[in-house]
Design an enzyme around this catalytic site. Structure first.
Site, PDB file in Angstrom:
ATOM      1  N   TYR A 103     -10.324  -4.956  -6.470  1.00 39.11           N
ATOM      2  CA  TYR A 103      -9.395  -4.854  -5.340  1.00 39.11           C
ATOM      3  C   TYR A 103      -9.990  -5.602  -4.154  1.00 39.11           C
ATOM      4  O   TYR A 103     -11.183  -5.853  -4.075  1.00 39.11           O
ATOM      5  CB  TYR A 103      -9.135  -3.397  -4.959  1.00 39.11           C
ATOM      6  CG  TYR A 103     -10.357  -2.689  -4.416  1.00 39.11           C
ATOM      7  CD1 TYR A 103     -10.666  -2.736  -3.054  1.00 39.11           C
ATOM      8  CD2 TYR A 103     -11.211  -1.973  -5.254  1.00 39.11           C
ATOM      9  CE1 TYR A 103     -11.792  -2.109  -2.548  1.00 39.11           C
ATOM     10  CE2 TYR A 103     -12.346  -1.347  -4.759  1.00 39.11           C
ATOM     11  CZ  TYR A 103     -12.619  -1.418  -3.409  1.00 39.11           C
ATOM     12  OH  TYR A 103     -13.736  -0.802  -2.908  1.00 39.11           O
ATOM     13  N   SER A 117     -11.763   2.942   5.249  1.00 36.55           N
ATOM     14  CA  SER A 117     -12.277   3.137   3.895  1.00 36.55           C
ATOM     15  C   SER A 117     -11.137   3.414   2.926  1.00 36.55           C
ATOM     16  O   SER A 117     -10.225   4.180   3.226  1.00 36.55           O
ATOM     17  CB  SER A 117     -13.262   4.307   3.869  1.00 36.55           C
ATOM     18  OG  SER A 117     -13.586   4.670   2.538  1.00 36.55           O
ATOM     19  N   LYS A 118     -11.235   2.828   1.744  1.00 32.57           N
ATOM     20  CA  LYS A 118     -10.210   3.070   0.726  1.00 32.57           C
ATOM     21  C   LYS A 118     -10.305   4.488   0.165  1.00 32.57           C
ATOM     22  O   LYS A 118      -9.368   4.962  -0.484  1.00 32.57           O
ATOM     23  CB  LYS A 118     -10.335   2.052  -0.398  1.00 32.57           C
ATOM     24  CG  LYS A 118     -11.482   2.295  -1.344  1.00 32.57           C
ATOM     25  CD  LYS A 118     -11.518   1.271  -2.451  1.00 32.57           C
ATOM     26  CE  LYS A 118     -12.625   1.588  -3.460  1.00 32.57           C
ATOM     27  NZ  LYS A 118     -12.333   2.756  -4.287  1.00 32.57           N
ATOM     28  N   ARG A 119     -11.411   5.153   0.409  1.00 31.22           N
ATOM     29  CA  ARG A 119     -11.622   6.485  -0.169  1.00 31.22           C
ATOM     30  C   ARG A 119     -11.035   7.609   0.687  1.00 31.22           C
ATOM     31  O   ARG A 119     -11.130   8.765   0.333  1.00 31.22           O
ATOM     32  CB  ARG A 119     -13.114   6.725  -0.384  1.00 31.22           C
ATOM     33  CG  ARG A 119     -13.730   5.782  -1.405  1.00 31.22           C
ATOM     34  CD  ARG A 119     -15.214   5.984  -1.546  1.00 31.22           C
ATOM     35  NE  ARG A 119     -15.793   5.074  -2.528  1.00 31.22           N
ATOM     36  CZ  ARG A 119     -16.159   3.833  -2.266  1.00 31.22           C
ATOM     37  NH1 ARG A 119     -16.030   3.365  -1.025  1.00 31.22           N
ATOM     38  NH2 ARG A 119     -16.662   3.062  -3.213  1.00 31.22           N
TER      39      ARG A 119
END
Length: 524
Positions: free
Chosen positions: A13, A252-254
């Protein structure tokens, strides 16, 4: 020659922040007639690099960020995968050992931890004692006789300062005493990022290292490595990181669940989720996430809009100019106008750019963009025949500014659904047809007028309805809402007469008959 690089790890990604960094590298290289290199830092051997790399390459191509050397392009400095350059990295480690700028360390993890705990108890900064450092073959043999394994550490100076000039941060200085003897080679012989990155930048003749500010603290050890190996230093520029919506924390993707509490971010996500559901796209936080570029490609954003928005995440020309063509970006971009402060991701502003770019597109271009979404949803065949394309064009024209992204065409699925499969909004059907006195009778009569109408354009249909309400002695509202629900299944939509014209005579009559059949035999 100016040569910049972007070196992602193949995680499958592209993070918004990473793409912004790549864009700035690309613009700087293009502005100076230089070259932009794509290098893959794939030191994780457990990952399927080829499979994970493809979305990254596809994402850059979609955004129009091309590279002069790298995967799929090749070049004189191949290979462009860090994992394929391990022999070169090991040779550099040996050179550092031979020059006394690195050493083999035989400390065990428990021994290092004991030193850290002692420093903590004594309230002083931890600095490794080098007690298990081996600088001679005899010392190595003695430690190995004890069953110890070695790593290779940098032998960082214990006094003085590392000073360098940064094109974004200005003059920067770090005390060498605050630096650790960082590991550059593991016990298994594999080399770590800091060593590999410096060697590869030198071998690829990178002139400018333009990267996120998180790497600023890595710079002293990398300068130490470069100077110890006799390399010419690149010019450094450390960009501000992209921050969370309404926050100074790094995006953040998290943290998707947390970001969904932010109204504008949730609206962005909900729009995408609605489109994804209609085309059968798997929605997973790892990939379907507004922090990841692929999200925007999947739901139909315009790459030009996204690039224009990313340009302004940390950079500005002045206090008023926001829209830039690609040529203007290349001509006007400068690192001197990069802001040092974090740039907050603003979903509302991103959507404003998307709407602006979408609004400027000619109808024919919009049709090209929306067709794949209708095809994936099974609403039109692939390839789409001429009559089907004419219907798509009519719907796109009627939707106008309501189409903010290409996937929004699926909000008008009722125009493409077969008449017998039209889905009715239960509340609207109940209110406007089932519980409305004489609704069925009026619909039957109006359907007969539609079937006999000489002209079926919006203006003629408006006159036809006006004549109908006068003849029946009713108000417009007593028929028009029932007609809308009968032919579209919904209570709201385009102008009623425009909707009837788009559907055409046969489909309008058929849909009214279908709605009447749902009311029971007596209504037909």
């Amino acid at each position: 020659m100016v040569r910049t690089r972007f070196a992602p790890s193949p995680t499958g990604y592209l993070h918004i922040g990473g793409v912004r960094t790549a864009l700035f590298n690309w613009l700087f290289a293009r502005q100076h007639g230089g070259q932009f290199i794509l290098r893959i830092d794939d030191t994780d051997q457990q990952r399927n690099v080829e499979e994970a790399l493809q979305p990254i390459l596809d994402g850059f191509r979609w955004l129009g960020i091309d590279w002069d050397e790298g995967p799929g392009v090749g070049g004189p400095h191949a290979p462009y995968f860090q994992s394929q350059r391990s022999a070169r990295h090991r040779a550099a480690v040996q050179e550092l050992l031979d020059g006394g700028c690195a050493y083999r360390d035989y400390a065990r993890p428990a021994e290092l931890q004991a030193e850290r705990e002692a420093a903590e108890r004594e309230k002083r900064a931890f600095v490794y004692s080098r007690r298990w450092m081996a600088e001679t073959a005899q010392q190595q043999a003695e430690f190995e006789a004890e069953g110890r394994q070695s790593v290779v550490r940098l032998k960082i100076p214990r006094e003085g300062r590392c000073e360098f000039s940064d094109l974004v941060r200005g003059d920067v200085a770090f005390e060498w005493a605050a630096e650790q003897d960082h590991v550059i080679q593991r016990a298994d012989g594999s080399c770590l990022y800091h060593l590999a990155s410096v060697v590869d930048d030198h071998d690829f003749r990178i002139s400018h290292v333009i990267r996120a500010v998180e790497h600023l603290s890595n710079t002293p050890r990398q300068i130490f490595i470069a100077q110890a190996l006799g390399y010419e230093l690149p010019v450094y520029a450390h960009l501000p990181y992209v921050a969370e919506p309404g926050s100074s924390n790094k995006l953040s993707k998290r943290k998707l669940k947390q970001y969904l509490k932010h109204r504008d971010f949730k609206a962005l996500f909900d729009q995408g989720e609605r489109i994804a559901g209609a085309i059968g796209l798997t929605v997973a936080a790892e990939t379907f996430n507004p922090v990841i570029v692929d999200f925007y490609r999947e739901v139909g954003y315009l790459p030009e809009a996204l690039v224009n928005y990313l340009l302004l995440l940390g950079w500005s020309l002045d206090d008023k100019t926001e829209s830039f063509t690609r040529e203007e970006m290349i001509r006007l971009f400068s690192l001197e106008r990069v802001n040092r402060a974090p740039a907050s991701f603003d979903p509302l502003k991103l959507m404003a750019f998307e709407e602006r770019y979408m609004r400027a597109l000619p109808c024919a271009q919009k049709v090209i963009l929306v067709l794949p979404f209708l095809q994936r949803a099974g609403l039109v065949p692939q390839p789409t025949p001429e009559a089907g394309q004419a219907l798509v064009t009519a719907v796109v024209q009627a939707a106008g500014d309501r189409l903010k992204v290409a996937g929004d065409i699926l909000d008008y699925a009722d125009f493409f659904t077969s008449d017998r499969d039209l889905v009715y909004d239960p509340a609207a059907f109940e209110k406007r047809l089932a519980k409305s006195p004489r609704a069925a009778e009026r619909l039957r009569k109006f359907a007969a007028r539609l079937a006999a109408a000489e002209a079926f354009d919006a203006a003629s249909l408006e006159r036809l309805l006006q004549q109908f309400v006068e003849a029946e002695g009713i108000q417009v509202g007593e028929i028009i809402h029932a007609v809308r629900v009968a032919v579209t299944g919904k209570a709201v939509g385009f102008g009623m007469f425009e909707t009837l014209e788009i559907l055409g005579r046969e489909r309008c009559v058929a849909r009214i008959q279908h709605a009447l059949s749902r009311l029971g035999p007596a209504a037909e």
